[in-house]
Design an enzyme around this catalytic site. Structure first.
Site, PDB file in Angstrom:
ATOM      1  N   ARG A  57     -46.093  33.739   6.720  1.00 15.88           N
ATOM      2  CA  ARG A  57     -47.326  33.400   6.401  1.00 15.88           C
ATOM      3  C   ARG A  57     -47.622  32.272   5.471  1.00 15.88           C
ATOM      4  O   ARG A  57     -48.369  31.213   5.580  1.00 15.88           O
ATOM      5  CB  ARG A  57     -48.274  34.629   5.689  1.00 15.88           C
ATOM      6  CG  ARG A  57     -48.566  35.616   6.941  1.00 15.88           C
ATOM      7  CD  ARG A  57     -48.414  37.137   6.360  1.00 15.88           C
ATOM      8  NE  ARG A  57     -47.141  37.512   6.192  1.00 15.88           N
ATOM      9  CZ  ARG A  57     -46.205  37.823   7.140  1.00 15.88           C
ATOM     10  NH1 ARG A  57     -46.737  38.059   8.445  1.00 15.88           N
ATOM     11  NH2 ARG A  57     -45.052  37.995   6.776  1.00 15.88           N
ATOM     12  N   THR A  58     -47.169  32.456   4.046  1.00 14.42           N
ATOM     13  CA  THR A  58     -47.282  31.426   3.139  1.00 14.42           C
ATOM     14  C   THR A  58     -47.040  29.939   3.746  1.00 14.42           C
ATOM     15  O   THR A  58     -47.823  29.013   3.402  1.00 14.42           O
ATOM     16  CB  THR A  58     -46.818  31.697   1.827  1.00 14.42           C
ATOM     17  OG1 THR A  58     -46.978  33.249   1.597  1.00 14.42           O
ATOM     18  CG2 THR A  58     -47.092  30.882   0.803  1.00 14.42           C
ATOM     19  N   LYS A  87     -26.128  22.496  -4.720  1.00 14.13           N
ATOM     20  CA  LYS A  87     -25.182  21.929  -5.643  1.00 14.13           C
ATOM     21  C   LYS A  87     -25.408  21.972  -6.938  1.00 14.13           C
ATOM     22  O   LYS A  87     -24.659  21.525  -7.741  1.00 14.13           O
ATOM     23  CB  LYS A  87     -25.001  20.505  -5.045  1.00 14.13           C
ATOM     24  CG  LYS A  87     -24.840  20.073  -3.658  1.00 14.13           C
ATOM     25  CD  LYS A  87     -25.130  18.667  -3.428  1.00 14.13           C
ATOM     26  CE  LYS A  87     -25.480  18.287  -2.275  1.00 14.13           C
ATOM     27  NZ  LYS A  87     -26.090  17.051  -1.939  1.00 14.13           N
ATOM     28  N   ARG A 109     -41.818  28.258  -2.915  1.00 15.94           N
ATOM     29  CA  ARG A 109     -41.618  29.628  -3.021  1.00 15.94           C
ATOM     30  C   ARG A 109     -40.106  29.715  -3.587  1.00 15.94           C
ATOM     31  O   ARG A 109     -39.135  29.033  -2.854  1.00 15.94           O
ATOM     32  CB  ARG A 109     -41.726  29.961  -1.521  1.00 15.94           C
ATOM     33  CG  ARG A 109     -41.082  31.198  -1.027  1.00 15.94           C
ATOM     34  CD  ARG A 109     -41.540  32.435  -1.435  1.00 15.94           C
ATOM     35  NE  ARG A 109     -42.815  32.955  -1.073  1.00 15.94           N
ATOM     36  CZ  ARG A 109     -43.250  33.423   0.036  1.00 15.94           C
ATOM     37  NH1 ARG A 109     -42.471  34.372   0.641  1.00 15.94           N
ATOM     38  NH2 ARG A 109     -44.633  33.797   0.283  1.00 15.94           N
ATOM     39  N   HIS A 137     -48.221  35.796  -7.010  1.00 15.84           N
ATOM     40  CA  HIS A 137     -48.336  35.029  -5.674  1.00 15.84           C
ATOM     41  C   HIS A 137     -49.978  34.879  -5.736  1.00 15.84           C
ATOM     42  O   HIS A 137     -50.662  35.396  -4.862  1.00 15.84           O
ATOM     43  CB  HIS A 137     -47.917  36.027  -4.605  1.00 15.84           C
ATOM     44  CG  HIS A 137     -48.055  35.384  -3.205  1.00 15.84           C
ATOM     45  ND1 HIS A 137     -48.332  34.236  -2.791  1.00 15.84           N
ATOM     46  CD2 HIS A 137     -47.123  35.981  -2.378  1.00 15.84           C
ATOM     47  CE1 HIS A 137     -47.926  33.775  -1.793  1.00 15.84           C
ATOM     48  NE2 HIS A 137     -47.554  34.809  -1.275  1.00 15.84           N
TER      49      HIS A 137
HETATM   50  N1   CP Z   1     -47.583  37.637   2.316  1.00 19.69           N
HETATM   51  C1   CP Z   1     -46.565  36.560   2.251  1.00 19.69           C
HETATM   52  O1   CP Z   1     -46.369  36.002   1.274  1.00 19.69           O
HETATM   53  O2   CP Z   1     -46.121  36.757   3.598  1.00 19.69           O
HETATM   54  P1   CP Z   1     -44.810  35.741   3.407  1.00 19.69           P
HETATM   55  O3   CP Z   1     -43.660  36.142   2.918  1.00 19.69           O
HETATM   56  O4   CP Z   1     -44.447  35.622   5.311  1.00 19.69           O
HETATM   57  O5   CP Z   1     -45.151  34.089   3.275  1.00 19.69           O
END
Ligand code: CP
Length: 311
Positions: A57-58, A87, A109, A137
């Protein structure tokens, strides 16, 4: 730099502006003429998408959001394998390199807490925290609040049940902070003793005067809920320990749905594993796929805000 690093940086006014802009982008995403016009918004801007941990999603919603705004996208889907982090390059040096490339924003991420803040400390481009370890998040929390507003038309005076692996999930942490911006919300943290929400979040709620309880009485809190925010076991963060939620007690099945108020909503950041059976998707209170879809428009609004600040 207009970074997005944590939920604490938002106030109710900013959230309201983002929600209005997200509505605008949703309304203008139906017709191809409108879409082409929106695509002129930020032509020439570039967003990097650097994901060191899996995401559906993100990553996709940010990359689609950028594309719909005319922002060029350069991405790596598996930075922990394909980037020079393998590395031993630090996130700071990675950012120092990105600083030289004439780009405008990076979505990060990471597996580790605090990486987005470290990246921002040396960054000349906007850093967006797309989820850092067990930390935060923030963009998920904003889209969660947007979904609650959209579905219930209020963000205050709510009974919110957060259930599942609260010790390792970052979405509940960021969402708790945003709920604490509004008066008279009550959060029921529903989990086992090993999977409870962090002390720092409880302290934050106390400071903000937001009431909360910790409980394992699933049916008790579900019967009083306006919002049921369910989460999965974050097995990838359990470091080899075999923690469970007592799965038989933490499944939103027909018996659990029976005790929930008829006008409550069920949310989940996804992915779901076994904690929400597929049969629950048919229940009109299930809003988690709509919630995921809202992520696109909320992230468009966030990118739009960042790029306008850079203009
Ligand atoms: N909700 C969410 O962060 O989903 P993903 O890990 O798929 O990005």
């Amino acid at each position: 730099m207009p970074h997005i690093l944590n939920a604490e940086q938002f106030d109710t006014e900013q959230l309201g502006q983002l929600f209005s802009q997200a509505d605008y982008f949703r309304d203008n995403d139906l017709d191809i003429t409108d879409r082409r016009e929106v695509m002129q918004s930020h032509v020439g801007r570039i967003m990097l998408s650097e994901f060191y941990e899996p995401s559906t999603r993100t990553r996709f919603s940010f990359e689609i959001a950028a594309t719909k705004l005319g922002i060029g996208v350069v991405s790596t889907e598996n930075g922990s394998v394909t980037s020079s982090a393998v590395k031993g390059e630090t996130i700071e040096d990675t950012m120092r390199v990105f600083n030289e490339y004439g780009v405008d924003a990076v979505v990060l991420r990471t597996k580790e807490d605090g990486y987005a803040v470290r990246a921002a400390s040396v960054s000349k481009i906007a850093v967006i925290n797309g989820g850092d370890g067990k930390g935060e998040h923030p963009t998920q929390a904003v889209l969660d609040m947007y979904t609650i507003q959209e579905q219930l038309n209020q963000l205050d005076g709510l009974n919110v049940v957060m259930g599942g692996d609260l010790a390792h999930g970052r979405t509940v942490r960021s969402l708790s902070k945003l709920l604490s911006l509004y008066p008279d919300n009550h959060i029921s943290f529903l989990s086992t003793p090993e999977l409870q929400i962090g002390e720092d979040i409880k302290l934050h709620l106390k400071k903000n005067g937001t009431s909360f309880e910790e409980t394992s009485d699933m049916y008790g809190v579900l019967s009083q809920a306006d919002v049921v925010y369910w989460t999965r076991l974050q097995l990838e963060r359990h470091s080899g320990k075999s923690l469970t939620m007592g799965q038989e007690h933490f499944i939103l099945d027909a018996k659990a749905l029976d005790v929930m108020p008829k006008d409550a909503i069920i949310m989940h950041p996804l992915p779901r594993i076994a904690e929400i059976p597929v049969s629950t998707d048919q229940d009109p209170r299930a809003k988690y796929f709509r919630q995921a879809g809202n992520g696109l428009y909320v992230r468009m609004a966030m990118l739009d805000r960042i790029m306008k600040k850079l203009d």
